[in-house]
Design a protein around this motif. Structure first.
Motif, mmCIF file in Angstrom:
data_model
loop_
_atom_site.group_PDB
_atom_site.id
_atom_site.type_symbol
_atom_site.label_atom_id
_atom_site.label_comp_id
_atom_site.label_asym_id
_atom_site.label_seq_id
_atom_site.Cartn_x
_atom_site.Cartn_y
_atom_site.Cartn_z
ATOM 1 N N TYR A 11 11.883 1.953 -24.333
ATOM 2 C CA TYR A 11 12.208 0.725 -25.045
ATOM 3 C C TYR A 11 10.978 0.152 -25.752
ATOM 4 N N SER A 12 11.220 -0.753 -26.705
ATOM 5 C CA SER A 12 10.131 -1.379 -27.443
ATOM 6 C C SER A 12 9.273 -2.233 -26.511
ATOM 7 N N SER A 13 7.988 -2.307 -26.826
ATOM 8 C CA SER A 13 7.039 -3.166 -26.113
ATOM 9 C C SER A 13 6.897 -2.815 -24.636
ATOM 10 N N CYS A 14 7.081 -1.535 -24.326
ATOM 11 C CA CYS A 14 6.843 -1.061 -22.953
ATOM 12 C C CYS A 14 5.410 -0.570 -22.772
ATOM 13 N N GLY A 15 4.650 -0.585 -23.847
ATOM 14 C CA GLY A 15 3.288 -0.068 -23.771
ATOM 15 C C GLY A 15 3.207 1.437 -23.939
ATOM 16 N N LYS A 16 4.234 2.036 -24.529
ATOM 17 C CA LYS A 16 4.259 3.494 -24.696
ATOM 18 C C LYS A 16 3.067 3.993 -25.495
ATOM 19 N N SER A 17 2.780 3.305 -26.594
ATOM 20 C CA SER A 17 1.701 3.762 -27.460
ATOM 21 C C SER A 17 0.360 3.707 -26.744
ATOM 22 N N THR A 18 0.110 2.618 -26.030
ATOM 23 C CA THR A 18 -1.159 2.478 -25.319
ATOM 24 C C THR A 18 -1.308 3.562 -24.260
ATOM 25 N N MET A 19 -0.252 3.783 -23.483
ATOM 26 C CA MET A 19 -0.358 4.793 -22.421
ATOM 27 C C MET A 19 -0.494 6.195 -23.005
ATOM 28 N N ALA A 20 0.205 6.445 -24.115
ATOM 29 C CA ALA A 20 0.125 7.768 -24.735
ATOM 30 C C ALA A 20 -1.266 8.007 -25.319
ATOM 31 N N LYS A 21 -1.836 6.992 -25.960
ATOM 32 C CA LYS A 21 -3.196 7.107 -26.505
ATOM 33 C C LYS A 21 -4.202 7.376 -25.400
ATOM 34 N N ASP A 22 -4.102 6.610 -24.317
ATOM 35 C CA ASP A 22 -5.049 6.763 -23.211
ATOM 36 C C ASP A 22 -4.925 8.142 -22.564
ATOM 37 N N LEU A 23 -3.692 8.601 -22.370
ATOM 38 C CA LEU A 23 -3.487 9.910 -21.764
ATOM 39 C C LEU A 23 -4.034 11.017 -22.658
ATOM 40 N N ALA A 24 -3.757 10.921 -23.954
ATOM 41 C CA ALA A 24 -4.241 11.943 -24.888
ATOM 42 C C ALA A 24 -5.767 12.016 -24.873
ATOM 43 N N ARG A 25 -6.404 10.857 -24.846
ATOM 44 C CA ARG A 25 -7.869 10.839 -24.820
ATOM 45 C C ARG A 25 -8.395 11.439 -23.510
ATOM 46 N N LEU A 206 9.812 6.034 -15.823
ATOM 47 C CA LEU A 206 8.664 5.219 -15.444
ATOM 48 C C LEU A 206 9.005 3.761 -15.728
ATOM 49 N N ASP A 207 9.266 2.989 -14.682
ATOM 50 C CA ASP A 207 9.472 1.549 -14.820
ATOM 51 C C ASP A 207 8.130 0.881 -14.513
ATOM 52 N N ASN A 208 7.472 0.406 -15.577
ATOM 53 C CA ASN A 208 6.121 -0.147 -15.394
ATOM 54 C C ASN A 208 6.106 -1.673 -15.351
ATOM 55 N N SER A 209 7.247 -2.289 -15.021
ATOM 56 C CA SER A 209 7.338 -3.752 -14.988
ATOM 57 C C SER A 209 6.263 -4.363 -14.097
ATOM 58 N N ASN A 210 6.015 -3.727 -12.951
ATOM 59 C CA ASN A 210 5.098 -4.302 -11.971
ATOM 60 C C ASN A 210 3.902 -3.405 -11.681
ATOM 61 N N MET A 211 3.574 -2.535 -12.622
ATOM 62 C CA MET A 211 2.449 -1.629 -12.434
ATOM 63 C C MET A 211 1.213 -2.133 -13.152
ATOM 64 N N THR A 212 0.049 -1.911 -12.577
ATOM 65 C CA THR A 212 -1.197 -2.194 -13.275
ATOM 66 C C THR A 212 -1.481 -1.050 -14.246
ATOM 67 N N ILE A 213 -2.388 -1.281 -15.179
ATOM 68 C CA ILE A 213 -2.759 -0.239 -16.130
ATOM 69 C C ILE A 213 -3.312 0.975 -15.398
ATOM 70 N N GLU A 214 -4.142 0.732 -14.382
ATOM 71 C CA GLU A 214 -4.746 1.843 -13.635
ATOM 72 C C GLU A 214 -3.698 2.641 -12.868
ATOM 73 N N GLU A 215 -2.736 1.953 -12.275
ATOM 74 C CA GLU A 215 -1.658 2.657 -11.563
ATOM 75 C C GLU A 215 -0.845 3.521 -12.524
ATOM 76 N N GLN A 216 -0.592 2.983 -13.696
ATOM 77 C CA GLN A 216 0.162 3.718 -14.705
ATOM 78 C C GLN A 216 -0.600 4.950 -15.177
ATOM 79 N N LYS A 217 -1.896 4.773 -15.430
ATOM 80 C CA LYS A 217 -2.732 5.897 -15.868
ATOM 81 C C LYS A 217 -2.719 7.020 -14.843
ATOM 82 N N GLN A 218 -2.871 6.657 -13.573
ATOM 83 C CA GLN A 218 -2.908 7.673 -12.526
ATOM 84 C C GLN A 218 -1.568 8.373 -12.399
ATOM 85 N N TRP A 219 -0.487 7.614 -12.517
ATOM 86 C CA TRP A 219 0.857 8.199 -12.435
ATOM 87 C C TRP A 219 1.051 9.232 -13.539
ATOM 88 N N LEU A 220 0.652 8.887 -14.747
ATOM 89 C CA LEU A 220 0.805 9.811 -15.879
ATOM 90 C C LEU A 220 -0.050 11.057 -15.700
#
Length: 230
Positions: A11-25, A206-220
């Protein structure tokens, strides 16, 4: 280590772009922001005056113009992320504003726009080693992607994130307007006839409603390591 295609939808505004950019890097993959591509076409249409007063689109005119649209991504060494260029002009900030957000879903629903951009996206992934996010990456663009992620979060959480993002950039923001836009985009994205937003059968939620950025990064990263065999 085998190269794979990573498709991130949601969905829109889920932070997909940010997480995808970070993972790619992190894994040294190429990142493609397909949302930025649709936003760029929307900005082009707005600049050309191709929206009528009632919000409808002058489709015939846009279809004539679309072969003249060139979208490129260039790495920004200062931010560590790619910037979006429309016909040679850097438009990264303009395409993130509310005017584009309020018009992008109808543009993205046009079959000829999707055909034009999907063909470009598929060419970008021919060599694999790519992370791509959008609405139909795992279902239409790369149905055979080795790793598919479907991202979701509550509308309230997503609106707050968008509100905070715009405010941090010094751009005007009203929470109620943003929430309404998020809900409207959800409806349009999931109900359009061409490539509606939906979870691929083999995608991981991936429901990231209550996840921190670091938790999300590690999950990915964990999902990538599992699939790529690292």
């Amino acid at each position: 280590m085998k190269k794979i295609i990573i498709a991130i939808d949601g969905y829109s505004s889920c932070g997909k772009s940010t997480m995808a950019k970070d993972l790619a890097r992190e894994i040294n993959y190429i990142y493609v922001d397909t949302g930025a591509m649709y936003r760029s076409v929307t900005l082009f249409a707005l600049r050309k005056g191709l929206f009528n007063e009632d919000g409808s689109i002058q489709q015939d005119e846009l279809e004539k113009e679309i072969p003249h649209i060139t979208i490129r991504f260039h790495f920004n060494s200062e931010t560590g992320r790619p910037d979006t260029f429309l016909n040679g002009e850097m438009v990264e900030q303009e395409i993130r504003g509310m005017e584009v957000s309020q018009h992008v879903s109808p543009i993205a629903a046009l079959p000829f726009v999707r055909q034009f951009l999907v063909a470009q996206q598929q060419r970008m992934g021919e060599q694999k080693g790519i992370v791509m996010d959008g609405r139909d990456i795992g279902t239409v663009v790369f149905p055979h992607a080795e790793l598919k992620i479907f991202v979701t979060a509550s509308a309230q959480v997503r609106a707050q994130r968008r509100f905070d993002e715009l405010r941090s950039k010094g751009m005007p923001a009203d929470f109620d307007t943003i929430l309404k836009n998020v809900e409207e985009r959800d409806y349009i994205d999931t109900h359009r006839d061409i490539s509606p937003l939906k979870k691929a059968e083999d995608a991981i939620i991936l429901d990231n409603s209550n996840m921190t950025i670091e938790e999300q990064k590690q999950w990915l990263l964990d999902q990538y390591h599992r699939v790529a065999g690292v």
